[in-house]
Scaffold this motif. Structure first.
Motif, PDB file in Angstrom:
ATOM      1  N   TYR A 159     -23.995  37.943  19.012  1.00  0.00           N
ATOM      2  CA  TYR A 159     -24.520  38.629  20.198  1.00  0.00           C
ATOM      3  C   TYR A 159     -24.080  37.864  21.439  1.00  0.00           C
ATOM      4  CZ  TYR A 159     -27.570  40.802  23.606  1.00  0.00           C
ATOM      5  OH  TYR A 159     -28.030  41.459  24.703  1.00  0.00           O
ATOM      6  N   PRO A 160     -23.598  38.547  22.500  1.00  0.00           N
ATOM      7  CA  PRO A 160     -23.207  39.960  22.525  1.00  0.00           C
ATOM      8  C   PRO A 160     -21.810  40.126  21.927  1.00  0.00           C
ATOM      9  CG  PRO A 160     -22.822  38.970  24.663  1.00  0.00           C
ATOM     10  CD  PRO A 160     -23.407  37.881  23.795  1.00  0.00           C
ATOM     11  N   GLU A 161     -21.050  41.090  22.410  1.00  0.00           N
ATOM     12  CA  GLU A 161     -19.700  41.300  21.882  1.00  0.00           C
ATOM     13  C   GLU A 161     -18.786  40.121  22.214  1.00  0.00           C
ATOM     14  OE1 GLU A 161     -18.092  44.977  23.215  1.00  0.00           O
ATOM     15  OE2 GLU A 161     -19.493  46.200  22.063  1.00  0.00           O
ATOM     16  N   GLY A 162     -17.738  39.965  21.409  1.00  0.00           N
ATOM     17  CA  GLY A 162     -16.791  38.871  21.631  1.00  0.00           C
ATOM     18  C   GLY A 162     -15.379  39.275  21.263  1.00  0.00           C
ATOM     19  N   GLU A 163     -14.428  38.488  21.746  1.00  0.00           N
ATOM     20  CA  GLU A 163     -13.013  38.689  21.441  1.00  0.00           C
ATOM     21  C   GLU A 163     -12.527  37.552  20.535  1.00  0.00           C
ATOM     22  OE1 GLU A 163     -11.054  38.672  25.180  1.00  0.00           O
ATOM     23  OE2 GLU A 163     -11.778  40.665  25.784  1.00  0.00           O
ATOM     24  N   VAL A 164     -11.780  37.906  19.485  1.00  0.00           N
ATOM     25  CA  VAL A 164     -11.245  36.905  18.568  1.00  0.00           C
ATOM     26  C   VAL A 164      -9.889  36.429  19.071  1.00  0.00           C
ATOM     27  CG1 VAL A 164     -10.489  36.429  16.216  1.00  0.00           C
ATOM     28  CG2 VAL A 164     -12.478  37.907  16.616  1.00  0.00           C
ATOM     29  N   HIS A 165      -9.748  35.108  19.185  1.00  0.00           N
ATOM     30  CA  HIS A 165      -8.476  34.502  19.597  1.00  0.00           C
ATOM     31  C   HIS A 165      -7.976  33.612  18.460  1.00  0.00           C
ATOM     32  CE1 HIS A 165      -9.107  34.933  24.255  1.00  0.00           C
ATOM     33  NE2 HIS A 165      -9.232  36.074  23.594  1.00  0.00           N
ATOM     34  N   TRP A 166      -6.710  33.777  18.130  1.00  0.00           N
ATOM     35  CA  TRP A 166      -6.073  32.970  17.091  1.00  0.00           C
ATOM     36  C   TRP A 166      -5.146  31.939  17.722  1.00  0.00           C
ATOM     37  CZ3 TRP A 166      -6.997  32.825  11.954  1.00  0.00           C
ATOM     38  CH2 TRP A 166      -7.701  33.893  11.372  1.00  0.00           C
ATOM     39  N   PHE A 167      -5.171  30.712  17.160  1.00  0.00           N
ATOM     40  CA  PHE A 167      -4.285  29.640  17.606  1.00  0.00           C
ATOM     41  C   PHE A 167      -3.625  29.009  16.385  1.00  0.00           C
ATOM     42  CE2 PHE A 167      -7.725  30.004  20.652  1.00  0.00           C
ATOM     43  CZ  PHE A 167      -7.086  29.992  21.880  1.00  0.00           C
ATOM     44  N   HIS A 168      -2.375  28.587  16.577  1.00  0.00           N
ATOM     45  CA  HIS A 168      -1.648  27.869  15.527  1.00  0.00           C
ATOM     46  C   HIS A 168      -1.014  26.650  16.169  1.00  0.00           C
ATOM     47  CE1 HIS A 168       1.584  27.674  12.200  1.00  0.00           C
ATOM     48  NE2 HIS A 168       0.455  27.173  11.755  1.00  0.00           N
ATOM     49  N   GLY A 169      -1.657  25.498  15.933  1.00  0.00           N
ATOM     50  CA  GLY A 169      -1.214  24.315  16.656  1.00  0.00           C
ATOM     51  C   GLY A 169      -1.520  24.494  18.135  1.00  0.00           C
ATOM     52  N   THR A 215      -8.535  43.292  14.154  1.00  0.00           N
ATOM     53  CA  THR A 215      -9.935  42.923  14.316  1.00  0.00           C
ATOM     54  C   THR A 215     -10.815  44.162  14.235  1.00  0.00           C
ATOM     55  OG1 THR A 215      -9.340  41.050  15.743  1.00  0.00           O
ATOM     56  CG2 THR A 215     -11.622  41.805  15.822  1.00  0.00           C
ATOM     57  N   SER A 216     -11.923  44.041  13.513  1.00  0.00           N
ATOM     58  CA  SER A 216     -12.883  45.141  13.398  1.00  0.00           C
ATOM     59  C   SER A 216     -14.288  44.574  13.526  1.00  0.00           C
ATOM     60  CB  SER A 216     -12.731  45.866  12.066  1.00  0.00           C
ATOM     61  OG  SER A 216     -12.948  44.975  10.979  1.00  0.00           O
ATOM     62  N   GLN A 217     -15.235  45.429  13.861  1.00  0.00           N
ATOM     63  CA  GLN A 217     -16.614  44.980  13.981  1.00  0.00           C
ATOM     64  C   GLN A 217     -17.581  46.072  13.542  1.00  0.00           C
ATOM     65  OE1 GLN A 217     -16.916  44.053  18.209  1.00  0.00           O
ATOM     66  NE2 GLN A 217     -17.891  46.009  18.620  1.00  0.00           N
ATOM     67  N   SER A 218     -18.766  45.649  13.117  1.00  0.00           N
ATOM     68  CA  SER A 218     -19.813  46.571  12.701  1.00  0.00           C
ATOM     69  C   SER A 218     -21.146  46.037  13.211  1.00  0.00           C
ATOM     70  CB  SER A 218     -19.841  46.719  11.179  1.00  0.00           C
ATOM     71  OG  SER A 218     -20.066  45.461  10.559  1.00  0.00           O
ATOM     72  N   VAL A 219     -22.143  46.913  13.307  1.00  0.00           N
ATOM     73  CA  VAL A 219     -23.465  46.552  13.812  1.00  0.00           C
ATOM     74  C   VAL A 219     -24.479  46.691  12.682  1.00  0.00           C
ATOM     75  CG1 VAL A 219     -25.228  47.011  15.560  1.00  0.00           C
ATOM     76  CG2 VAL A 219     -22.817  47.432  16.079  1.00  0.00           C
ATOM     77  N   ASP A 220     -25.308  45.645  12.468  1.00  0.00           N
ATOM     78  CA  ASP A 220     -26.315  45.720  11.421  1.00  0.00           C
ATOM     79  C   ASP A 220     -27.597  46.353  11.961  1.00  0.00           C
ATOM     80  OD1 ASP A 220     -27.717  43.782  12.835  1.00  0.00           O
ATOM     81  OD2 ASP A 220     -27.115  42.135  11.531  1.00  0.00           O
ATOM     82  N   ASN A 221     -28.610  46.476  11.111  1.00  0.00           N
ATOM     83  CA  ASN A 221     -29.835  47.166  11.510  1.00  0.00           C
ATOM     84  C   ASN A 221     -30.701  46.369  12.487  1.00  0.00           C
ATOM     85  OD1 ASN A 221     -30.683  45.172   9.799  1.00  0.00           O
ATOM     86  ND2 ASN A 221     -31.723  46.516   8.348  1.00  0.00           N
ATOM     87  N   GLU A 222     -30.308  45.138  12.808  1.00  0.00           N
ATOM     88  CA  GLU A 222     -31.029  44.338  13.802  1.00  0.00           C
ATOM     89  C   GLU A 222     -30.274  44.267  15.127  1.00  0.00           C
ATOM     90  OE1 GLU A 222     -31.889  40.551  12.104  1.00  0.00           O
ATOM     91  OE2 GLU A 222     -33.456  41.344  10.783  1.00  0.00           O
ATOM     92  N   GLY A 223     -29.136  44.971  15.205  1.00  0.00           N
ATOM     93  CA  GLY A 223     -28.373  45.007  16.443  1.00  0.00           C
ATOM     94  C   GLY A 223     -27.317  43.937  16.578  1.00  0.00           C
ATOM     95  N   TYR A 224     -27.199  43.051  15.569  1.00  0.00           N
ATOM     96  CA  TYR A 224     -26.191  41.999  15.607  1.00  0.00           C
ATOM     97  C   TYR A 224     -24.841  42.539  15.127  1.00  0.00           C
ATOM     98  CZ  TYR A 224     -29.820  38.467  16.290  1.00  0.00           C
ATOM     99  OH  TYR A 224     -30.845  37.721  16.796  1.00  0.00           O
ATOM    100  N   LEU A 225     -23.787  41.898  15.602  1.00  0.00           N
ATOM    101  CA  LEU A 225     -22.418  42.293  15.239  1.00  0.00           C
ATOM    102  C   LEU A 225     -21.866  41.405  14.123  1.00  0.00           C
ATOM    103  CD1 LEU A 225     -20.888  42.741  18.811  1.00  0.00           C
ATOM    104  CD2 LEU A 225     -21.428  44.580  17.219  1.00  0.00           C
TER     105      LEU A 225
END
Length: 257
Positions: A151-161, A174-184
């Motif tokens: 919480y709240p929404e976020g962006e995934v960043h990948w690093f290599h070295g 990247t994909s996301q889903s919401v559970d029954n408590e509102g968390y991602l």
């Protein structure tokens, strides 16, 4: 005569205005994910002959706690908001969430009806940024990571070295889903070959712009270039001394014969 009547009217108006009931709440309550939080609504003129006919906490027109003119306290069943507790004492109506969730964030209203008039005040519950758990694993086609209870929404960043793979040079899914408590739950993966250098998977909050969670996704490369199971390789190495000792014992037994 007219002047005297005007003075009486102004005095009565002043007294009435001063005696009007008002509510005191915290405009904003900041809470940590999955921790307890309490919202208090205080009636300011409770000791000045006030008779409360109705007092309630609600969120988006959904009633949580209601007190009637007889002092009866009703705790309404609102399943989506989860568990909460209502309490009333000496002009204070409280609602407590023992484990505040993402669905509990937002604006709440305290409403009063009394013999001194009506009043409404609002308080906003703001959840801090959170991520309960992050997992990283190297699959057959590349590294992947999963962030749980975000919480709240976020962006995934990948690093290599020192290379930022999220600058557009490498595509990541990247994909996301919401559970029954509102968390991602946020899942991301790259189609990349194995490497001696671990991959870094980080989650950047869209609210503050800071990284709130990260994990390293490591691989081990044997000479044939295939990804090797770390647990199995460690187990095989731990059995080598035992095999050596067993071989020596067998050799001594053969000599003694």
């Amino acid at each position: 005569m007219g002047f005297t009547a005007l003075l009486c009217f102004l005095s009565a108006f002043t007294l009435t205005t001063q005696d009007l009931a008002s509510l005191i709440v915290s405009p904003t309550v900041t809470a940590e994910c999955d921790q307890q939080v309490t919202l208090n609504c205080n009636v300011s003129s409770y000791q000045n002959g006030l008779s409360i006919t109705h007092l309630e906490w609600s969120q988006d027109k959904t009633k949580l706690c209601t007190m009637d003119s007889l002092g009866g306290l009703i705790q309404h069943n609102t399943a989506p908001l989860g568990s909460f507790q209502c309490d009333y004492e000496d002009g204070r109506l409280s609602v407590t969430f023992p484990r505040v969730r993402a669905l509990n964030s937002g604006k709440y209203r305290c409403k009063l009806r009394s013999n001194h008039g009506t009043s409404n005040e609002y308080t906003t519950v703001e959840l801090k940024e959170c991520c309960a758990k992050v997992e990283g694993v190297f699959m057959s086609d590349g590294p992947s990571c999963t962030f749980h209870r975000v919480y709240p929404e976020g962006e995934v960043h990948w690093f290599h070295g020192s290379h930022n793979l999220s600058d557009g040079s490498v595509r990541h899914n990247t994909s996301q889903s919401v559970d029954n408590e509102g968390y991602l739950t946020i899942h991301s993966y790259l189609k990349r070959k194995s490497s001696h250098v671990p991959y870094n998977c980080s989650l950047k909050s869209t609210r503050s712009g800071r990284y709130i969670a990260s994990t390293l996704v490591k691989t081990e490369l044997p000479s044939n270039g295939e990804v090797r199971n770390m647990g199995s390789s460690n187990l095989s190495r731990s059995q080598e001394p035992m095999r050596t000792i067993l071989g020596i014992l067998i050799l001594l037994a053969a000599i003694m014969k």
